[in-house]
Design a protein around this motif. Structure first.
Motif, PDB file in Angstrom:
ATOM      1  N   PHE A 206       0.810  -1.220   0.000  1.00 36.08           N
ATOM      2  CA  PHE A 206       0.000   0.000   0.000  1.00 36.08           C
ATOM      3  C   PHE A 206       0.844   1.271   0.000  1.00 36.08           C
ATOM      4  CE2 PHE A 206      -2.940  -3.229   1.311  1.00 36.08           C
ATOM      5  CZ  PHE A 206      -4.171  -2.815   0.848  1.00 36.08           C
TER       6      PHE A 206
ATOM      7  N   ALA B 212      -8.760   8.652   2.221  1.00 35.22           N
ATOM      8  CA  ALA B 212      -8.436   7.291   1.779  1.00 35.22           C
ATOM      9  C   ALA B 212      -6.941   7.041   1.698  1.00 35.22           C
ATOM     10  CB  ALA B 212      -9.085   7.021   0.413  1.00 35.22           C
TER      11      ALA B 212
ATOM     12  N   SER C 256      -3.586   5.810   0.709  1.00 36.09           N
ATOM     13  CA  SER C 256      -3.175   4.662  -0.105  1.00 36.09           C
ATOM     14  C   SER C 256      -4.153   3.504  -0.014  1.00 36.09           C
ATOM     15  CB  SER C 256      -1.795   4.180   0.347  1.00 36.09           C
ATOM     16  OG  SER C 256      -1.888   3.553   1.618  1.00 36.09           O
ATOM     17  N   GLY C 257      -5.130   3.589   0.884  1.00 33.02           N
ATOM     18  CA  GLY C 257      -6.096   2.522   1.075  1.00 33.02           C
ATOM     19  C   GLY C 257      -5.753   1.565   2.203  1.00 33.02           C
TER      20      GLY C 257
ATOM     21  N   THR D  57     -14.673   4.754   1.943  1.00 34.74           N
ATOM     22  CA  THR D  57     -13.542   5.640   2.196  1.00 34.74           C
ATOM     23  C   THR D  57     -13.531   6.724   1.132  1.00 34.74           C
ATOM     24  OG1 THR D  57     -11.144   5.788   2.555  1.00 34.74           O
ATOM     25  CG2 THR D  57     -11.899   4.142   0.960  1.00 34.74           C
TER      26      THR D  57
ATOM     27  N   ASP E 230     -11.863  10.494  -0.531  1.00 34.52           N
ATOM     28  CA  ASP E 230     -10.721  11.395  -0.658  1.00 34.52           C
ATOM     29  C   ASP E 230     -11.050  12.370  -1.780  1.00 34.52           C
ATOM     30  OD1 ASP E 230      -7.531  10.784   0.413  1.00 34.52           O
ATOM     31  OD2 ASP E 230      -7.879  12.415  -1.017  1.00 34.52           O
TER      32      ASP E 230
ATOM     33  N   ALA F 106      -5.808   4.180  -3.978  1.00 37.23           N
ATOM     34  CA  ALA F 106      -6.519   3.366  -2.994  1.00 37.23           C
ATOM     35  C   ALA F 106      -7.351   2.298  -3.681  1.00 37.23           C
ATOM     36  CB  ALA F 106      -7.394   4.250  -2.109  1.00 37.23           C
ATOM     37  N   THR F 107      -8.050   2.676  -4.749  1.00 38.39           N
ATOM     38  CA  THR F 107      -8.882   1.719  -5.477  1.00 38.39           C
ATOM     39  C   THR F 107      -8.041   0.563  -6.001  1.00 38.39           C
ATOM     40  OG1 THR F 107     -10.449   3.454  -6.115  1.00 38.39           O
ATOM     41  CG2 THR F 107     -10.460   1.437  -7.419  1.00 38.39           C
TER      42      THR F 107
ATOM     43  N   ASN G  81      -4.999  -0.448  -5.014  1.00 38.57           N
ATOM     44  CA  ASN G  81      -4.403  -1.239  -3.930  1.00 38.57           C
ATOM     45  C   ASN G  81      -5.414  -2.172  -3.282  1.00 38.57           C
ATOM     46  OD1 ASN G  81      -1.871  -0.071  -4.297  1.00 38.57           O
ATOM     47  ND2 ASN G  81      -2.157   1.453  -2.690  1.00 38.57           N
ATOM     48  N   LEU G  82      -6.608  -1.679  -3.058  1.00 38.73           N
ATOM     49  CA  LEU G  82      -7.639  -2.497  -2.410  1.00 38.73           C
ATOM     50  C   LEU G  82      -8.117  -3.619  -3.331  1.00 38.73           C
ATOM     51  CD1 LEU G  82      -9.474   0.476  -0.738  1.00 38.73           C
ATOM     52  CD2 LEU G  82      -8.477  -1.446   0.511  1.00 38.73           C
TER      53      LEU G  82
ATOM     54  N   VAL H 286     -14.503   3.057  -2.594  1.00 39.64           N
ATOM     55  CA  VAL H 286     -13.659   4.255  -2.606  1.00 39.64           C
ATOM     56  C   VAL H 286     -14.360   5.312  -3.446  1.00 39.64           C
ATOM     57  CG1 VAL H 286     -11.367   5.185  -3.064  1.00 39.64           C
ATOM     58  CG2 VAL H 286     -11.628   2.758  -2.499  1.00 39.64           C
TER      59      VAL H 286
END
Length: 217
Positions: free
Chosen positions: A37, A86, A88-89, A104, A106, A115-116, A118-119, A129
């Motif tokens: 992340f 958010a 980095s998630g 989450t 941002d 974030a999207t 990474n998740l 996100v």
């Protein structure tokens, strides 16, 4: 670098001594891969006791602060959670392992994308996100059992507190340098709120939240 040794050292030397003793939280920190992340250029710093630089001048909270906030939020499997910031998630990933669903938000498109991605790579399907201004919360999806602010604010807007269910909790880092404190707000019956200051720390400001008016004479 021996990643697993570095992760073990982070937990035992940074996080546990900071009064993070919840076995479930410690287990999550051992299982959720923090290094996945952080930006590629920062991977060597994934386990250090410091904030990590993210795109657009933003930062990722230090591991011990993330862990302590997660512990104090006491998220349960049936609960719906809102995270503001958010990044980095990573915090959303931790919350998602404990909650029914996490939203989450941002307001920075680069972080929403980060974030999207990474998740998704982490295989978490119970996180949404969204690009939005965090200070307004997410009333269309509320009320929430838990709201987590992954950054600092001068004060918590009433609009966010009003998006808590009865018995719901909001945790935020409140104040201004040099004094900031992680603070837990709990919604009581009839719209009253209790407030408990948990620990001193510092964190980067979240975007869009009001600052105290400064008078000059």
């Amino acid at each position: 670098m021996n990643i697993e040794q570095a992760r073990f050292n982070m937990i035992e030397q940074q996080i546990r001594p900071w009064d993070v003793l919840d076995a479930g939280v410690l287990g999550l920190l051992a299982a959720v891969k923090r290094e996945d992340f952080v930006p590629v250029a920062q991977k060597a710093l994934a386990f250090v006791d410091a904030e990590i630089t993210l795109p657009e001048g933003q930062t990722m909270l230090a591991p011990r602060v993330e862990a302590r906030l997660l512990q104090e939020a006491k998220v349960q499997r049936h609960e719906k959670v809102l995270e503001i910031g958010a990044g980095s998630g990573f915090m959303a990933a931790l919350l998602a392992h404990r909650a029914q669903h996490v939203f989450t938000v941002d307001n920075r498109p680069a972080l929403v994308r980060m974030a999207t991605d990474n998740l998704k790579r982490a295989g978490l399907s119970n996180v949404t996100v969204l690009e939005a201004d965090g200070h307004a919360g997410l009333p269309s999806e509320g009320p929430f059992d838990v709201i987590v602010l992954s950054g600092s604010v001068a004060s918590v807007p009433q609009a966010l507190l009003d998006q808590l269910k009865d018995g719901g909790r909001l945790i935020a880092i409140v104040g201004a340098l040099p004094v900031m404190r992680a603070t837990l707000f709990t919604r009581q019956a009839a719209g009253a709120f209790s407030r408990v200051e948990l620990f001193d720390t510092v964190a980067q400001r979240l975007d869009g939240f009001a600052e105290p008016t400064r008078f000059s004479f």
